[in-house]
Design an enzyme around this catalytic site. Structure first.
Site, PDB file in Angstrom:
ATOM      1  N   HIS A 237      43.307 -19.373  52.910  1.00 49.76           N
ATOM      2  CA  HIS A 237      42.101 -18.445  52.635  1.00 49.76           C
ATOM      3  C   HIS A 237      41.191 -18.839  53.798  1.00 49.76           C
ATOM      4  O   HIS A 237      40.189 -17.975  53.864  1.00 49.76           O
ATOM      5  CB  HIS A 237      41.288 -18.833  51.452  1.00 49.76           C
ATOM      6  CG  HIS A 237      40.584 -19.073  50.452  1.00 49.76           C
ATOM      7  ND1 HIS A 237      41.863 -20.787  50.726  1.00 49.76           N
ATOM      8  CD2 HIS A 237      39.726 -19.867  50.886  1.00 49.76           C
ATOM      9  CE1 HIS A 237      40.951 -21.178  50.326  1.00 49.76           C
ATOM     10  NE2 HIS A 237      39.921 -21.354  50.341  1.00 49.76           N
TER      11      HIS A 237
HETATM   12  N1  UDP Z   1      43.550 -21.159  42.376  1.00 45.77           N
HETATM   13  C1  UDP Z   1      43.727 -20.746  41.107  1.00 45.77           C
HETATM   14  N2  UDP Z   1      44.650 -19.663  41.494  1.00 45.77           N
HETATM   15  C2  UDP Z   1      45.094 -19.321  42.707  1.00 45.77           C
HETATM   16  C3  UDP Z   1      44.531 -20.624  44.489  1.00 45.77           C
HETATM   17  C4  UDP Z   1      43.433 -21.578  43.663  1.00 45.77           C
HETATM   18  O1  UDP Z   1      42.945 -20.757  39.854  1.00 45.77           O
HETATM   19  O2  UDP Z   1      45.150 -18.259  43.201  1.00 45.77           O
HETATM   20  C5  UDP Z   1      42.781 -22.782  41.716  1.00 45.77           C
HETATM   21  C6  UDP Z   1      43.703 -23.868  42.257  1.00 45.77           C
HETATM   22  O3  UDP Z   1      44.172 -24.661  41.644  1.00 45.77           O
HETATM   23  C7  UDP Z   1      42.426 -24.738  42.841  1.00 45.77           C
HETATM   24  C8  UDP Z   1      40.982 -23.930  43.457  1.00 45.77           C
HETATM   25  O4  UDP Z   1      41.261 -22.209  43.023  1.00 45.77           O
HETATM   26  O5  UDP Z   1      41.713 -25.224  41.703  1.00 45.77           O
HETATM   27  C9  UDP Z   1      41.411 -24.025  44.766  1.00 45.77           C
HETATM   28  O6  UDP Z   1      40.137 -22.910  45.260  1.00 45.77           O
HETATM   29  P1  UDP Z   1      40.226 -22.418  46.575  1.00 45.77           P
HETATM   30  O7  UDP Z   1      41.419 -22.914  47.378  1.00 45.77           O
HETATM   31  O8  UDP Z   1      39.492 -20.868  46.484  1.00 45.77           O
HETATM   32  O9  UDP Z   1      38.859 -23.266  47.298  1.00 45.77           O
HETATM   33  P2  UDP Z   1      38.691 -24.934  47.763  1.00 45.77           P
HETATM   34  O10 UDP Z   1      39.344 -25.839  47.252  1.00 45.77           O
HETATM   35  O11 UDP Z   1      39.334 -24.881  48.514  1.00 45.77           O
HETATM   36  O12 UDP Z   1      36.724 -25.005  48.000  1.00 45.77           O
END
Ligand code: UDP
Length: 398
Positions: A237
């Site tokens: 994403h």
């Molecule tokens: N996550 C979730 N559902 C999904 C995909 C990811 O709950 O369908 C959770 C994942 O376990 C992690 C977090 O969202 O805890 C990661 O979020 P994201 O990838 O949006 O953001 P980033 O960590 O890159 O800031």
């Protein structure tokens, strides 16, 4: 979630000259925090909610949770909060869907209005989002102690807006809660004094331990999606992968081909941002053979991670979670601010024709070799330690 009645007018209000300030726009500083005020926990995205959940639960009625609205999707948020069990209804500022600068300005102003009304005794922010930076700026402008959870991460990649946010928040914060020795070293290298740094571990550990479904529950959930363990789990994403159609095409083609060669189905919980790009760029046929599912609630997503043979992702939080779940991850990004997992649980590869090769390499490794490794993010006590220090900070100010 409650919509803050006084925040929306604050967004539209013109700047008020100092001599005309009213109760809604008091000057910062002298009034200071209210004795007995709650702790404002400011967040704006799903990962912040997940990683702040244990802190919010521990603070209980002391927590004033404020959602800026940076990534706000009612259905996704309802799923997330239902599972996380905040025990308190967040205030919603509804600031989202605009440019980064406009969002930052509007969120700072709306938070200032909230802090004026609720007069918290401290502000807690997490990570590197625009919401976190807004929380740190608004807290600082009201002379409130600012606590940064997950401080000191650095990718040294100035192309990432998050890198700028991290640096700014750390330098504003009165307490930097650093998850690892590496993050402590980054803060020290930038001249942040030792008495503003606390080595805590990462709150993601307790989140995973709290949310992780039982094996029976996980099997039931997988069966509902028509899945059994042993697939490739894909999430993608970030702007560097999702926003350029040629790059997104490469990522999806490489993953699809490498998984097909290994005989693995691909499960793809598609972020709204990526789905939008797939539709807009006419790339739908690339995901035709994948199991595309909507974004999953946190516990269900952990069940997918745990059942996966391999995870391929550009997520930040997933890099940490695999170290708790003992899974192998291929990180599809140009850089990472989480080097602690590289060489063990994860490898880093930019989007390109090297991705399929990296997936093949990862699949050739023995998955059992990871089970004996400790997570570099601690033992699940970070939230407890942070809440204790927040209470000390608040007490010292009274
Ligand atoms: N996550 C979730 N559902 C999904 C995909 C990811 O709950 O369908 C959770 C994942 O376990 C992690 C977090 O969202 O805890 C990661 O979020 P994201 O990838 O949006 O953001 P980033 O960590 O890159 O800031």
């Amino acid at each position: 979630m409650t919509l803050v009645p006084d925040a929306a007018p604050a967004l539209r209000a013109p700047l008020v000259p100092a001599q005309q300030r009213t109760a809604a726009h008091p000057p910062a500083g002298p009034a200071g925090p209210a004795a007995g005020g709650r702790v404002a926990v400011v967040l704006g995205t799903r990962p912040e909610a997940i990683k702040l959940a244990e802190i919010i639960r521990r603070l209980g009625s002391e927590a004033l949770v404020v959602h800026t609205g940076q990534h706000y999707d009612a259905a996704m948020w309802a799923d997330v909060t239902a599972e996380l069990g905040f025990g308190t209804e967040p205030l919603a500022l509804g600031v989202g869907g605009t440019s980064r600068g406009a969002q930052l300005g509007a969120a700072v102003e709306a938070l200032d209005a909230v802090f004026t009304v609720h007069r918290p005794a401290a502000v807690v922010v997490q990570g590197d989002t625009t919401a976190a930076l807004a929380g740190a700026l608004a807290g600082n402008a009201r002379d409130l102690p600012v606590v940064h959870v997950e401080a000191g991460l650095r990718s040294f990649d100035r192309r990432m807006p998050e890198e700028h946010n991290r640096v700014l928040i750390d330098h504003l914060a009165d307490l930097c809660c650093a998850p690892t020795a590496t993050s402590v070293a980054h803060l020290r290298d930038e001249g942040i004094p030792a008495d503003r740094i606390l080595l805590t571990g990462n709150t993601v550990v307790e989140s995973v331990l709290h949310l992780r479904p039982t094996p029976d529950r996980a099997r039931e959930f997988l069966a509902g999606l028509g899945l059994t363990a042993g697939f490739l789990l894909l999430t993608v994403h970030r702007p560097e992968n999702a926003d350029d159609p040629a790059v997104l095409r490469t990522v999806l083609t490489e993953v699809r081909d490498a998984a097909a060669a290994a005989g693995l189905p691909v499960v793809f919980p598609a972020h709204p941002r990526t789905l939008h790009r797939l539709r807009e760029d006419g790339l739908g046929e690339l995901v035709a053979g994948l199991t595309v599912v909507p974004p999953q609630p946190p516990a269900e997503f952990l069940a997918l991670e745990e059942a996966a043979r391999l995870v391929v992702s550009d997520s930040g939080g997933v890099q940490e979670e695999v170290s708790v779940l003992k899974k192998r991850l291929v990180v599809v990004r140009r850089s990472t601010e989480r080097p602690e997992v590289l060489g063990t649980f994860a490898s880093l590869v930019p989007a390109g024709i090297g991705l399929a090769e990296e997936i093949r390499t990862a699949l050739a490794e023995d998955p059992a070799a990871l089970t004996a490794l400790d997570s570099p993010y601690g033992d699940g006590s970070a939230s407890r330690v942070i809440v204790e220090r927040v209470r000390d900070l608040v007490g010292a100010r009274r």
